[in-house]
Enzyme design. Sequence first.
Site, short mmCIF file in Angstrom:
data_model
loop_
_atom_site.label_atom_id
_atom_site.label_comp_id
_atom_site.label_asym_id
_atom_site.label_seq_id
_atom_site.Cartn_x
_atom_site.Cartn_y
_atom_site.Cartn_z
N ASP A 199 0.80 -1.22 0.00
CA ASP A 199 0.00 0.00 0.00
C ASP A 199 0.84 1.28 0.00
OD1 ASP A 199 -2.52 -1.28 0.02
OD2 ASP A 199 -2.32 -1.66 2.16
N GLU A 220 -9.99 -0.31 -4.35
CA GLU A 220 -11.02 -0.99 -3.56
C GLU A 220 -11.60 -0.11 -2.47
OE1 GLU A 220 -9.18 -4.35 -1.66
OE2 GLU A 220 -7.78 -3.11 -0.52
N ARG A 232 0.01 -8.75 -5.83
CA ARG A 232 1.04 -8.77 -4.79
C ARG A 232 1.90 -10.03 -4.82
NH1 ARG A 232 -2.66 -9.49 0.69
NH2 ARG A 232 -2.26 -11.72 1.00
#
Length: 413
Positions: free
Chosen positions: A144, A247, A300
């Site tokens: 992130d 998201e 990821r």
Amino acid sequence: MAAKNIFYAQSGGVTSVINATACGLIETAKQYPDVFGKVLVGKNGIIGALNNELIDTSLESATDIAKLKYTPAGAFGSCRHKLPDPKVDIAPYKKLIEIFKKNNIGYFFYNGGGDSQDTTYKISQISKELDYELMCIGLPKTIDNDLPITDTCPGFGSVAKYVAVSIREAGLDVLSMAQSSTKIFVMEVMGRHTGWIAASSGLAAEANHQAPHIILFPEVPFDQKSFFEKVKYSVDNFKHCAIVVSEGLKDKNNNLLQKSANTDAFGHAQLGGLAPFIANLVTENLGYKNHWAVCDYLQRSARHIASKTDVDQAYALGEAGIKSALKNMDGIMLTIKRLSDKPYKWAIDHVSLDAVANIEKHLPLDYITQDGFHITDKCREYLSPLIQGEDYPNYVNGLPDYVMLKNELYISG
């Protein structure tokens, strides 16, 4: 006095390069046998320490440890496990210290994001209160990119590369079908509160006609009217519209557009399913045929297309962790410091754990265009160096040759 053992653990959502950090730490520790004993790793993160399930990395071959640098996911297992406030319940901390004593552990390295750095900080404080000599060092990790102070977080650069490559390729696919079929493609990426990953997709658009044409950020409240206008403009002018959505997209009242009733150990709502929602919204209102995709774990775990910059930084942090311990540094998280943009240069630095624990770094508003749908040149300048270079794994029979360790448990003397 016998050399103290090292405890290392992986925490939270894994990345394609977290094992590179483990590799750097293990290989570097072996260079100082008079200072460090064994490198013991928590089976499934901090849970392994609480259960006295410590993996003995000395039982792995040097070849397999070296392969960690090219292997995605968490080779030792990770977890989402929140330790309680020690002022409310100190029992788990006392248990940890007892297990560390039993296993002659003098160094604690926790490889994770903001919640994990909070755990590292708490253990650092409690070990002092309980008069146990324990050097605590946080190793950053999060796709992130939301840890403060560090210029970037290992794991992010590779996700950014994957996302930018994916939307460029999918955009070309949609364009080829747009005349008679699909005109809309929506790709959902991770990013609960911050739009760093979504922003990285913007690197693929080096001209207005290239995908993505629209990026939907958590930092920008979703406005249907302006969104539909932008979609129509893109279809009218470029024949198609490729959209990347985070998201964590919210409405003007700061409510998530999509979320599950399920939560994780830290109370975070499970997200996902926004891509079909946005795609169908477009079809229902504008009539364009759509396709959509949710990157989810693919983004990821894609070690095959990792950023070399990211891999190099991840490994260097593991190496620097050991060297920081040699200098008796304690209660810190290592960071990456950007020295210059062109050419891109960086170095390893550090910060006190209390300065990063549970603090999020948001995408700056001047990284988002005025209309709220794309990235600025300033954002592009920041992101571009992070996806540079390729560091492909070896392939065997047409597939990446990833390692599966034995992960045998340590039996204390």
